[in-house]
Write an enzyme that holds these catalytic residues in place. Structure first.
Site, PDB file in Angstrom:
ATOM      1  CE1 TYR A   1       1.786  -5.125   7.295  1.00 17.69           C
ATOM      2  CE2 TYR A   1       0.253  -3.978   9.212  1.00 17.69           C
ATOM      3  CZ  TYR A   1       0.018  -5.011   8.140  1.00 17.69           C
ATOM      4  OH  TYR A   1      -0.639  -5.472   7.626  1.00 17.69           O
TER       5      TYR A   1
ATOM      6  CG  HIS B   1      -1.831  -1.107   0.858  1.00 18.50           C
ATOM      7  ND1 HIS B   1      -3.294  -0.537   0.438  1.00 18.50           N
ATOM      8  CD2 HIS B   1      -2.256  -2.242   1.325  1.00 18.50           C
ATOM      9  CE1 HIS B   1      -3.852  -1.795   0.186  1.00 18.50           C
ATOM     10  NE2 HIS B   1      -2.769  -2.672   1.117  1.00 18.50           N
TER      11      HIS B   1
END
Length: 337
Positions: A328, A62
């Site tokens: 992440y 993203h």
């Protein structure tokens, strides 16, 4: 009372400090020459970088997106479904990021890939991160499948496109890989970030005041309804239009969404995010309003973590969900260096 806003610099520092501890605790700093497990957080980010390239300062996934500010109003009398100080607040600030799936920061806004909605809501001394995509299933059921899916789509140097044989081999080994692409191919790209539904794909466990527990996935429905691009709009709109569209929309009114907890029907998988749910009852958790597009610095340092949850909500036993926070952390470490 609205929760106090954190400055982007302070929020970034908090996020980096938290993830630095996560990286150390999870053993993500590998010694020189060490072998990387094929399903490890490092392997997952390597796979994203290998497919989409490395882009300085950008998220591995993203990568293309922008920030917005809004607020969240919890539904009334939620204690019978989830007991949490956060859901007892009247209204809280929300920091939102809209995005396009994949690691290409130059992706077209007309691409038939998922759209993302990340939201951070804080109140009652708690924080709730929502990490959502515009299709109800994920493309992988396990970290191994995730890495294989991306590796199969590394562009061939000669054709600049994925090798169909490698994609077919992956699909034969991991049949669930066909589910999300089939949904994406079934309709054009969203007309607006405000006219697409969003889904957690992962299930979470909600605990009520009486200690009863229920699994649910998050479903977010736009008040404006669902609208995709027409054939003419696909051809005529520029590759960059979604941010301008939302800016124009917000100049006239807020963009509003209802956040639901979708309960499973018998037979719906509680641990496999690649499988669609038939679903049963929905419980409204509250209203999310997007008020304005915000400067990029508002959420540049933020990492929306799907396991950042208020009391009363805990992660399900989903291997993809468990893998996301450490992955992440690796991604943030790379874009922070």
């Amino acid at each position: 009372m609205m929760a106090p806003r954190h400055s982007p610099r302070a929020t970034s520092a908090i996020t980096k400090a938290f993830l630095a501890v996560s990286i150390s605790f999870l053993g993500l700093q590998l010694p020189a020459g060490a072998q990387v497990d094929a399903s490890s957080p490092v392997a997952q980010i390597d796979a994203l970088n290998g497919t989409f390239g490395k882009h300085d300062g950008k998220r591995a996934s993203h990568a293309k997106g922008f920030c917005a500010q809004g607020d969240f109003t919890p539904a009334a009398k939620l204690d019978t479904f989830v007991k949490s100080p956060l859901f007892s607040q009247k209204k809280m600030d929300a920091t939102v990021r809209f995005s396009i799936g994949g690691g290409n920061p130059g992706a077209s806004d007309k691409s038939r890939s998922v759209r993302g909605l990340g939201a951070r809501i804080s109140g009652g001394g708690e924080t709730y991160d929502l990490v959502l995509i515009s299709e109800p299933v994920f493309f992988a059921s396990t970290p191994e499948s995730f890495v294989s899916f991306l590796q199969a789509r590394v562009p061939d140097p000669a054709t600049k496109k994925p090798d169909p044989a490698k994609v077919a081999a992956h699909n034969a080994k991991y049949p669930e890989a066909k589910n999300q692409p089939a949904l994406l191919a079934s309709h054009p790209a969203p007309y607006s970030y405000a006219t697409t539904p969003y889904y957690s794909t992962n299930a979470f466990i909600f605990k009520a005041a009486n200690k009863t527990e229920q699994h649910a996935r998050i479903v977010v429905e736009p008040a404006a309804g669902t609208r995709y691009l027409t054939e003419q709009e696909e051809q005529s709109l520029p590759d960059l239009f979604l941010e301008n569209e939302l800016n124009s929309r917000l100049a006239a009114a807020t963009a509003e969404f209802t956040i639901y907890a979708q309960l499973p029907a018998p037979g719906d998988s509680l641990t496999d995010s690649s499988q669609p749910w038939q679903g049963s009852q929905r419980v409204a958790l509250g209203k999310l309003r997007v008020l304005n597009v915000a400067p990029q610095s508002t959420c540049d340092g933020l990492v929306f973590m799907p396991v950042t949850l208020p009391s009363g909500i805990t992660p399900s036993d989903d291997s993809i969900l468990k893998a996301r926070a450490p992955a992440y952390a690796v991604s943030l470490g790379r874009r922070s260096n």
